[in-house]
Design an enzyme around this catalytic site. Structure first.
Site, PDB file in Angstrom:
ATOM      1  CE  LYS A 177      41.827  45.328  45.969  1.00 42.75           C
ATOM      2  NZ  LYS A 177      43.482  46.319  46.036  1.00 42.75           N
ATOM      3  CD  GLU A 202      44.091  49.109  45.232  1.00 39.42           C
ATOM      4  OE1 GLU A 202      44.333  47.837  44.225  1.00 39.42           O
ATOM      5  OE2 GLU A 202      44.635  48.809  46.254  1.00 39.42           O
ATOM      6  CG  ASP A 244      47.098  51.316  45.668  1.00 40.07           C
ATOM      7  OD1 ASP A 244      48.153  49.798  45.012  1.00 40.07           O
ATOM      8  OD2 ASP A 244      47.669  51.731  44.631  1.00 40.07           O
TER       9      ASP A 244
END
Length: 326
Positions: free
Chosen positions: A30, A177, A32
């Site tokens: 994931k 993240e 950011d």
């Protein structure tokens, strides 16, 4: 070629798929950053659109060369624009200095030299004149990787099939993240927040000292809408942010009583934070909060309240800023 506008597919917050289904899912880091849909009409140009649909192409001049990466093959790609810190990790605070410059190309060019952006690509929704929205993720992913899109300011990070527990652990160990889990047989649901994509954000927790509060509004009138918290650094209490979520109604009422009992006219933070309407309290209360990351100045991002640590005094708690935030 005129390419169709496609709204990005969105992930639903959740947890890892059951172990028995692990091999039916792919796992991606994931990121950011700023979501971007990339339009490559095959004429050497590129258009970048934010999740809102806004044209943000001019804000990222270093990505314009991507327009020629596929030659005359038209495509619509999905990705995330990042700004990387000295350790090569996405830093949203750095990226914020690049966002909002779509209508100021001169400033965008100057910021690009100081804080270069990097685009990571993770899906393809249209390729060579053919729509890929109804195609399963596993096939779309293979087609994306076959495009071999790797350049000075863009890349196609790998996705891992299965091994979700290990993938999530790796993101935590490397301070990333979180993780996005994508079902291998899922189609691309444009503009939909789908259960076929699950996002897991790595959250950290730490002790903080309460030094003030902000009054709530509406049904929360007379109660704290947020508490102002700090951590010790070099013998002083440094402000690290406001926390406005995470309480039950009963916990908020209890906290209101404790804050009233600790009221003072003197701000306990050094330096005094520029928070309008703040009510200060003596730094007697310790709480535990959950947060995603810190800014470079040590501020907590996305903090939420976990619990009041009535078992600890400020002196006994671990409410200290990490060394690299001082």
């Amino acid at each position: 070629m005129r390419l169709p506008p496609i709204a990005p597919m969105l992930a639903t917050p959740g947890s890892l798929p059951p172990a028995a289904e692990d091999t039916r899912w792919a796992y991606e880091t994931k990121q950011d950053g700023q979501r971007a849909v990339v339009y490559l009409p095959g004429d050497g140009s590129v258009t970048l659109r934010a999740r809102s649909g806004e044209d943000i192409t001019a804000a990222y001049p270093e990505l314009h060369a991507l327009g020629g990466a596929l030659g005359t093959t038209p495509a619509v790609l999905d990705g995330e624009i990042l700004a990387l810190d000295a350790r090569g990790r996405a830093d949203f605070q750095l990226l914020q200095s690049r966002m909002g410059l779509a209508h100021a190309p001169g400033r965008a060019a100057r910021r690009a030299a100081e804080v270069p952006a990097h685009l990571v690509l993770f899906d393809v929704m249209h390729l060579g004149g053919s729509p890929l929205l109804p195609v399963r993720y596993a096939r779309r992913r293979r087609q994306l990787e076959e495009l071999d899109l790797a350049g000075p300011s863009w890349s196609t990070p790998a996705a891992i099939v299965g091994h979700g527990v290990q993938a999530l652990r790796a993101t935590r160990e490397h301070g990333l993240e979180g993780l996005v889990c994508k079902r291998l047989d899922s189609v691309y649901e444009a503009g939909v927040r789908s259960r076929a994509w699950i996002k897991i954000r790595n959250m950290r927790s730490e002790d903080v000292v309460v030094g003030g509060w902000l009054p709530g509004r509406g049904r929360l009138t007379g109660l704290p809408g947020a508490v102002l918290v700090g951590q010790r650094a070099a013998g002083t209490l440094r402000y690290v942010g406001g926390v406005g979520t995470g309480w039950s109604e009963g916990e908020r009422l209890r906290l209101a009583e404790l804050l009233r009992d600790a009221a003072t006219d003197v701000c306990p933070f050094t330096p005094v934070p520029p928070v309008a309407g703040a009510h200060w309290v003596r730094p007697l209360l310790v709480g535990e909060v959950r947060y995603s990351t810190r800014t470079r100045a040590g501020m907590l991002r996305q903090p939420s309240w976990l619990r009041l640590r009535t078992d600890l005094t400020p002196e006994q708690s671990s409410a200290d800023l990490p060394d690299d935030s001082v």
